[in-house]
Design a protein around this motif. Structure first.
Motif, short mmCIF file in Angstrom:
data_model
loop_
_atom_site.label_atom_id
_atom_site.label_comp_id
_atom_site.label_asym_id
_atom_site.label_seq_id
_atom_site.Cartn_x
_atom_site.Cartn_y
_atom_site.Cartn_z
N LEU A 1 0.89 -1.24 -0.20
CA LEU A 1 -0.03 0.01 0.00
C LEU A 1 0.77 1.27 0.12
O LEU A 1 0.58 2.33 -0.53
CB LEU A 1 -0.92 -0.14 1.06
N PHE A 2 1.95 1.01 0.83
CA PHE A 2 2.96 2.20 0.74
C PHE A 2 3.57 2.61 -0.62
O PHE A 2 3.41 3.88 -1.16
CB PHE A 2 3.86 1.96 1.77
N LEU A 3 3.81 1.61 -1.18
CA LEU A 3 4.35 1.63 -2.71
C LEU A 3 3.40 2.09 -3.67
O LEU A 3 3.75 2.95 -4.60
CB LEU A 3 5.00 0.45 -3.04
N ALA A 4 2.09 1.71 -3.36
CA ALA A 4 1.09 2.22 -4.44
C ALA A 4 0.34 3.21 -4.10
O ALA A 4 -0.68 3.60 -5.04
CB ALA A 4 0.34 0.74 -4.65
N LYS A 5 0.34 3.76 -2.94
CA LYS A 5 -0.64 4.89 -2.51
C LYS A 5 -0.74 5.88 -3.30
O LYS A 5 -1.83 6.36 -3.85
CB LYS A 5 -0.08 5.05 -0.99
#
Length: 109
Positions: A85-89
C-alpha cells in the motif's frame, strides 16, 4: 507506513536468500514452515540462515511461534500489505484506472 519503515523492509528483502525465504513463507501461509525446513530449502548452514532470518524478523516480515519442539516461521502478511500500500498509495496521481493492470495481475495469482 513511515518511509524509514518501508526502507528497512525493502533493505531486508534486498538479498537473494532473504527474498527467496520470504517468498517461500508467503506461499506457505497460513501454516508457515519450520526453521529446519527453511534451512534445508536454502542449502545454507543453520547459523548463516539464522542471521538472514533475524534480519527479516527485525524488519517485521517474519514472526516465529513455537509448536511442540519446532519453531515455525510465518510471513507477516500485514507487513507485506502495508508495504504494498505504501508503494502504490500515490500510484498514477490518484487515477485508479491506471493501476487496474496491477490489481488485475495480483488477482490472477
Amino acid at each position: 507506513m513511515p518511509t524509514d519503515d518501508a526502507l528497512s523492509i525493502l533493505a531486508a528483502l534486498a538479498h537473494p536468500t532473504r527474498l527467496a525465504a520470504f517468498r517461500l513463507l508467503v506461499r506457505h501461509e497460513p501454516d508457515g514452515l519450520s526453521t529446519g525446513d527453511l534451512v534445508a530449502q536454502t542449502g545454507l548452514t543453520q547459523s548463516t540462515f539464522s542471521t538472514h532470518l533475524a534480519v527479516l524478523a527485525k524488519a517485521g516480515l517474519v514472526t516465529s511461534e513455537k509448536r511442540g519442539r519446532q519453531m515455525i516461521q510465518r510471513a507477516s502478511i500485514g507487513t507485506l500489505s502495508d508495504l504494498m500500500l505504501f508503494l502504490a498509495k500515490d500510484c498514477c496521481e490518484g487515477r485508479s484506472e491506471l493501476c487496474a493492470p496491477l490489481i488485475a495481475d495480483l488477482a490472477c495469482c
